[in-house]
Design a protein around this motif. Structure first.
Motif, mmCIF file in Angstrom:
data_model
loop_
_atom_site.group_PDB
_atom_site.id
_atom_site.type_symbol
_atom_site.label_atom_id
_atom_site.label_comp_id
_atom_site.label_asym_id
_atom_site.label_seq_id
_atom_site.Cartn_x
_atom_site.Cartn_y
_atom_site.Cartn_z
ATOM 1 N N ALA A 12 38.363 42.951 55.372
ATOM 2 C CA ALA A 12 37.671 42.853 54.086
ATOM 3 C C ALA A 12 38.086 41.603 53.336
ATOM 4 N N GLY A 13 39.311 41.167 53.539
ATOM 5 C CA GLY A 13 39.797 39.984 52.854
ATOM 6 C C GLY A 13 40.122 40.272 51.401
ATOM 7 N N ASP A 14 40.271 39.210 50.646
ATOM 8 C CA ASP A 14 40.608 39.334 49.230
ATOM 9 C C ASP A 14 39.321 39.339 48.415
ATOM 10 N N VAL A 15 38.689 40.493 48.372
ATOM 11 C CA VAL A 15 37.414 40.657 47.673
ATOM 12 C C VAL A 15 37.595 40.427 46.175
ATOM 13 N N GLY A 16 38.709 40.871 45.636
ATOM 14 C CA GLY A 16 38.961 40.704 44.203
ATOM 15 C C GLY A 16 39.004 39.238 43.792
ATOM 16 N N ALA A 17 39.702 38.415 44.551
ATOM 17 C CA ALA A 17 39.784 36.979 44.229
ATOM 18 C C ALA A 17 38.424 36.315 44.406
ATOM 19 N N ALA A 18 37.711 36.678 45.463
ATOM 20 C CA ALA A 18 36.378 36.100 45.690
ATOM 21 C C ALA A 18 35.430 36.496 44.557
ATOM 22 N N LEU A 19 35.494 37.747 44.144
ATOM 23 C CA LEU A 19 34.643 38.219 43.050
ATOM 24 C C LEU A 19 34.999 37.511 41.740
ATOM 25 N N MET A 20 36.285 37.293 41.514
ATOM 26 C CA MET A 20 36.714 36.600 40.303
ATOM 27 C C MET A 20 36.106 35.189 40.255
ATOM 28 N N MET A 21 36.113 34.503 41.383
ATOM 29 C CA MET A 21 35.557 33.151 41.420
ATOM 30 C C MET A 21 34.043 33.172 41.176
ATOM 31 N N ILE A 22 33.344 34.105 41.795
ATOM 32 C CA ILE A 22 31.894 34.196 41.628
ATOM 33 C C ILE A 22 31.551 34.592 40.192
ATOM 34 N N ASP A 23 32.272 35.573 39.664
ATOM 35 C CA ASP A 23 32.019 36.023 38.305
ATOM 36 C C ASP A 23 32.276 34.893 37.300
ATOM 37 N N SER A 24 33.281 34.103 37.542
ATOM 38 C CA SER A 24 33.593 32.972 36.673
ATOM 39 C C SER A 24 32.447 31.960 36.678
ATOM 40 N N ARG A 25 31.889 31.691 37.849
ATOM 41 C CA ARG A 25 30.753 30.759 37.960
ATOM 42 C C ARG A 25 29.511 31.334 37.270
#
Length: 178
Positions: A12-25
């Motif tokens: 699954a990887g680090d979904v939280g960090a990926a989501l944080m980056m997308i949400d920030s954009r």
């Protein structure tokens, strides 16, 4: 017969960090900022530099998990209306990426389209990509753009700027409870 690209075999990887980056954009775009804030970009760069090689792989896997989950949701939404997610989403996102030559180099677009098709057919985007070798530096922005465009597409469909983020957050919360 199970595929070696079946999501059950994918990290699954680090979904939280990926989501944080997308949400920030997403928030930056919704706030009317079309250019990346240099301070925000510096923070993102520092964050990714602090991850180390394993953390970067986890972030990439997390972005692919987001792509898979977003495509799964879109597939269900489009099927409710008798439409095919690949037919309606992939050409739209490819056309958008073609209009973003500073962020998405033309040679990365087929790979991103492949990730979308893999996810839309129930395959793990990260395992599908892994068949063709390691990620390249030139694929990092296009991968982020792909996840971002899917989230934004979902938000537009639902007329809710936070729907895609909540969708993933709820899924992560229910997975933690199980």
């Amino acid at each position: 017969m199970s595929s070696p690209c079946d999501p059950q075999y994918a990290p699954a990887g680090d979904v939280g960090a990926a989501l944080m980056m997308i949400d920030s954009r997403l928030k930056a775009i919704y706030d009317g900022r079309t250019e990346t804030d240099p301070e925000q970009q510096q923070l993102i760069d520092q964050f990714t530099a602090s991850l180390g090689p394993r953390g970067v792989h986890d972030l990439l896997d997390g972005a692919c998990t987001l792509i898979f989950m977003f495509m799964k949701w879109l597939q269900m939404a489009y099927e409710e209306h008798g439409k095919d997610v690949i037919e309606y989403v992939v050409p739209n996102l490819v056309a958008t990426m073609r209009m973003m030559p500073r962020s998405v180099r033309p040679e990365a677009i087929p790979t991103m389209a492949g990730l979308l098709v893999a996810a839309g057919t129930g395959l793990s985007p990260s395992l599908w990509r892994k068949q063709y070798g390691d990620w390249t530096k030139d694929e990092m922005n296009p991968l982020e753009v792909t996840a971002f465009l899917l989230a934004e597409h979902i938000n537009r469909l639902t007329d809710d700027r936070d729907f895609a983020t909540r969708l993933i957050t709820k899924a992560m919360s229910s997975a933690d409870q199980d």
